[in-house]
Design a protein around this motif. Structure first.
Motif, PDB file in Angstrom:
ATOM      1  N   LEU A   1     -20.029  -8.644  56.504  1.00  0.00           N
ATOM      2  CA  LEU A   1     -19.244  -9.153  57.779  1.00  0.00           C
ATOM      3  C   LEU A   1     -18.289  -9.994  57.623  1.00  0.00           C
ATOM      4  N   THR A   2     -17.693 -10.015  56.275  1.00  0.00           N
ATOM      5  CA  THR A   2     -16.586 -10.927  55.806  1.00  0.00           C
ATOM      6  C   THR A   2     -15.298 -10.210  56.331  1.00  0.00           C
ATOM      7  N   ALA A   3     -14.447 -10.933  57.262  1.00  0.00           N
ATOM      8  CA  ALA A   3     -13.360 -10.393  57.671  1.00  0.00           C
ATOM      9  C   ALA A   3     -12.067 -10.260  56.626  1.00  0.00           C
ATOM     10  N   LYS A   4     -11.587  -9.168  56.644  1.00  0.00           N
ATOM     11  CA  LYS A   4     -10.356  -9.040  55.770  1.00  0.00           C
ATOM     12  C   LYS A   4      -9.124  -8.308  56.476  1.00  0.00           C
ATOM     13  N   VAL A   5      -8.100  -8.844  56.319  1.00  0.00           N
ATOM     14  CA  VAL A   5      -6.942  -8.353  56.951  1.00  0.00           C
ATOM     15  C   VAL A   5      -6.183  -7.273  55.936  1.00  0.00           C
ATOM     16  N   ALA A   6      -5.873  -6.217  56.808  1.00  0.00           N
ATOM     17  CA  ALA A   6      -5.447  -5.008  56.248  1.00  0.00           C
ATOM     18  C   ALA A   6      -4.245  -4.533  56.839  1.00  0.00           C
ATOM     19  N   ASP A   7      -3.641  -3.343  56.317  1.00  0.00           N
ATOM     20  CA  ASP A   7      -2.558  -2.614  56.582  1.00  0.00           C
ATOM     21  C   ASP A   7      -1.388  -3.454  56.755  1.00  0.00           C
ATOM     22  N   PHE A   8      -0.847  -3.381  55.492  1.00  0.00           N
ATOM     23  CA  PHE A   8       0.447  -4.117  55.159  1.00  0.00           C
ATOM     24  C   PHE A   8       1.862  -3.174  55.289  1.00  0.00           C
ATOM     25  N   GLY A   9       1.650  -2.129  55.874  1.00  0.00           N
ATOM     26  CA  GLY A   9       2.642  -1.026  56.050  1.00  0.00           C
ATOM     27  C   GLY A   9       3.867  -1.963  56.659  1.00  0.00           C
ATOM     28  N   LEU A  10       3.773  -2.685  57.700  1.00  0.00           N
ATOM     29  CA  LEU A  10       4.768  -3.197  58.002  1.00  0.00           C
ATOM     30  C   LEU A  10       5.250  -4.666  57.725  1.00  0.00           C
ATOM     31  N   SER A  11       4.428  -5.004  56.945  1.00  0.00           N
ATOM     32  CA  SER A  11       4.718  -6.372  56.423  1.00  0.00           C
ATOM     33  C   SER A  11       6.069  -6.591  55.688  1.00  0.00           C
TER      34      SER A  11
ATOM     35  N   ASN B   1       3.514 -16.144  47.360  1.00  0.00           N
ATOM     36  CA  ASN B   1       5.027 -16.432  46.960  1.00  0.00           C
ATOM     37  C   ASN B   1       5.855 -15.425  46.637  1.00  0.00           C
ATOM     38  N   PRO B   2       6.821 -14.968  47.380  1.00  0.00           N
ATOM     39  CA  PRO B   2       7.124 -15.413  48.669  1.00  0.00           C
ATOM     40  C   PRO B   2       6.217 -15.466  49.731  1.00  0.00           C
ATOM     41  N   PRO B   3       6.143 -16.333  50.832  1.00  0.00           N
ATOM     42  CA  PRO B   3       5.469 -15.963  51.896  1.00  0.00           C
ATOM     43  C   PRO B   3       5.638 -14.437  52.577  1.00  0.00           C
ATOM     44  N   ILE B   4       4.498 -14.221  53.091  1.00  0.00           N
ATOM     45  CA  ILE B   4       4.445 -12.753  53.841  1.00  0.00           C
ATOM     46  C   ILE B   4       4.082 -12.739  55.244  1.00  0.00           C
ATOM     47  N   ILE B   5       4.736 -12.360  56.215  1.00  0.00           N
ATOM     48  CA  ILE B   5       4.547 -12.050  57.486  1.00  0.00           C
ATOM     49  C   ILE B   5       3.961 -10.921  57.802  1.00  0.00           C
ATOM     50  N   HIS B   6       2.731 -10.734  58.290  1.00  0.00           N
ATOM     51  CA  HIS B   6       1.912  -9.472  58.449  1.00  0.00           C
ATOM     52  C   HIS B   6       2.755  -8.505  59.206  1.00  0.00           C
ATOM     53  N   ARG B   7       3.111  -8.991  60.523  1.00  0.00           N
ATOM     54  CA  ARG B   7       3.714  -8.203  61.568  1.00  0.00           C
ATOM     55  C   ARG B   7       2.885  -7.352  62.495  1.00  0.00           C
ATOM     56  N   ASP B   8       1.703  -6.859  61.968  1.00  0.00           N
ATOM     57  CA  ASP B   8       0.855  -6.211  62.744  1.00  0.00           C
ATOM     58  C   ASP B   8      -0.492  -6.344  62.989  1.00  0.00           C
TER      59      ASP B   8
ATOM     60  N   GLU C   1       3.613  -3.226  46.864  1.00  0.00           N
ATOM     61  CA  GLU C   1       4.015  -4.374  46.093  1.00  0.00           C
ATOM     62  C   GLU C   1       3.630  -5.534  46.769  1.00  0.00           C
ATOM     63  N   LEU C   2       3.446  -5.789  48.063  1.00  0.00           N
ATOM     64  CA  LEU C   2       2.732  -7.086  48.820  1.00  0.00           C
ATOM     65  C   LEU C   2       1.208  -7.087  48.253  1.00  0.00           C
ATOM     66  N   LEU C   3       0.491  -5.887  48.270  1.00  0.00           N
ATOM     67  CA  LEU C   3      -0.772  -6.041  47.820  1.00  0.00           C
ATOM     68  C   LEU C   3      -1.128  -6.431  46.621  1.00  0.00           C
ATOM     69  N   SER C   4      -0.187  -5.845  45.339  1.00  0.00           N
ATOM     70  CA  SER C   4      -0.418  -6.327  44.139  1.00  0.00           C
ATOM     71  C   SER C   4      -0.087  -7.786  43.812  1.00  0.00           C
ATOM     72  N   ARG C   5       0.271  -8.331  44.846  1.00  0.00           N
ATOM     73  CA  ARG C   5       0.734  -9.916  44.758  1.00  0.00           C
ATOM     74  C   ARG C   5      -0.389 -10.741  45.212  1.00  0.00           C
ATOM     75  N   VAL C   6      -0.971 -10.188  46.124  1.00  0.00           N
ATOM     76  CA  VAL C   6      -2.185 -11.121  46.767  1.00  0.00           C
ATOM     77  C   VAL C   6      -3.604 -10.794  46.281  1.00  0.00           C
ATOM     78  N   HIS C   7      -4.396 -11.992  46.272  1.00  0.00           N
ATOM     79  CA  HIS C   7      -5.496 -11.792  45.713  1.00  0.00           C
ATOM     80  C   HIS C   7      -6.320 -13.032  46.886  1.00  0.00           C
ATOM     81  N   HIS C   8      -7.008 -12.700  47.637  1.00  0.00           N
ATOM     82  CA  HIS C   8      -7.799 -13.519  48.610  1.00  0.00           C
ATOM     83  C   HIS C   8      -8.909 -12.844  49.093  1.00  0.00           C
ATOM     84  N   LYS C   9      -9.923 -13.622  49.268  1.00  0.00           N
ATOM     85  CA  LYS C   9     -11.481 -13.191  49.785  1.00  0.00           C
ATOM     86  C   LYS C   9     -11.050 -12.352  51.103  1.00  0.00           C
TER      87      LYS C   9
END
Ligand code: ADP
Length: 289
Positions: free
Chosen positions: A148-158, A129-136, A58-66
């Motif tokens: 070596l571009t950093a990407k935030v992963a693992d939205f299981g707890l978000s 939108n709405p905002p997401i808190i990652h939590r982990d 649900e979260l990842l299908s909303r977000v698109h960012h480098k």
């Protein structure tokens, strides 16, 4: 489809296995079009996995960012639950810092990793939108792509947070020991500032390469103690600094370490927002990068 995913991972063979988590295993695969992917496959019958998978889709299908790892697709078929992500060939930040991967991160690259992941988090907090808190937020949830571009992963707890929900008391504190915001732990009130705390811990990892808790010592406390030696070069942090960082020519750590310490302030209100962190890191990179 399930059959395609089965084919592209050699029938989920051990040689294609790249990691595992509480929910199951992660496999490397090559899609028919040649695209490399990482496939997260839930263990059969793991109900918790099911719930976390749904959140993640649900979260990842909303977000698109480098700087946020992209979801390529998913598959719920024949009792299987699988998430398909873009493949990150350079593994996790934790692996590079602990010398378990071939990636050598000099200080300049570490600054870029900090800025990249900060941008990813700022995006989740302020632009999604709405905002997401990652939590982990932690170094093992920051992945490195081929550049070596950093990407935030693992939205299981978000968690998606609507304004009405913000700051509400949650029933269960979740996160990883060593990264967990002490204020959230005490009050159970979740805000974006909990991610800021965890990010501050990651910044300290970038300086020291240590885990947040090593041999019973908390890195946050160690650095706080050492920073009392204000008149010493690099605040007396030499004893905990990674040699790669320590031997950087013209190393200027002041801005970075002060920013990290603001992020791990006991009180969330005292911590900067993620977009303030981004601005501060941009300035640091302009001067020292
Ligand atoms: P956990 O839920 O335990 O945090 P993750 O889902 O983050 O597990 O992934 C477990 C491991 O799989 C990671 O540590 C990493 O090594 C690997 N991994 C996860 N996603 C990817 C990806 N997109 N590309 C490459 N490796 C990945």
């Amino acid at each position: 489809s399930y059959d395609d995913l089965k084919k592209c991972t050699n029938n989920f063979s051990e040689t294609n296995e790249i990691g595992s988590g509480g929910y199951g295993k992660v496999y490397k695969g090559i899609l028919p079009d040649g695209k490399m992917v990482a496939i997260k496959r839930a263990q059969q019958g793991s109900m918790q996995g099911g719930l976390e998978f749904k959140t993640e889709i649900e979260l990842l299908s909303r977000v698109h960012h480098k700087n946020v790892v992209g979801l390529v697709g998913f598959c719920f078929e024949q009792g299987e639950q699988m998430l398909v992500y873009e493949f990150m060939p350079n593994g996790t930040l934790r692996e590079s810092l602990s010398g378990r991967s071939e990636i050598h991160l000099d200080w300049k690259r570490r600054l870029r990793v900090a800025l990249g992941s900060a941008r990813g988090l700022a995006y989740l907090h302020e632009l999604a939108n709405p905002p997401i808190i990652h939590r982990d937020v932690k170094s093992s949830n920051i992945l490195l792509d081929e550049n070596l571009t950093a990407k935030v992963a693992d939205f299981g707890l978000s968690k998606l947070v609507s304004d009405s929900e913000k700051g509400h008391v949650s029933t269960q504190v979740k996160g990883t020991l060593g990264y967990l915001d002490p204020e959230y732990y005490m009050t159970q009130q979740l805000t974006e500032k909990s991610d800021v705390y965890s990010f501050g811990v990651v910044m300290l990892e970038l300086i020291t390469s240590r885990q947040p808790i090593e041999k019973g010592k908390y890195i946050v406390r160690e650095v706080r103690r050492l920073m009392n030696k204000r008149d010493e070069e690099h605040y007396g942090l030499k004893e905990v600094m990674d040699p790669v960082v320590r031997t950087t020519p013209n190393l200027n750590l002041v801005g970075f370490v002060e920013l990290a310490m603001q992020c791990v302030e006991e009180s969330g209100a005292e911590r900067p927002t993620m977009s303030e962190v981004v601005k501060a890191l941009e300035t640091i990179l302009q001067n020292d990068g």
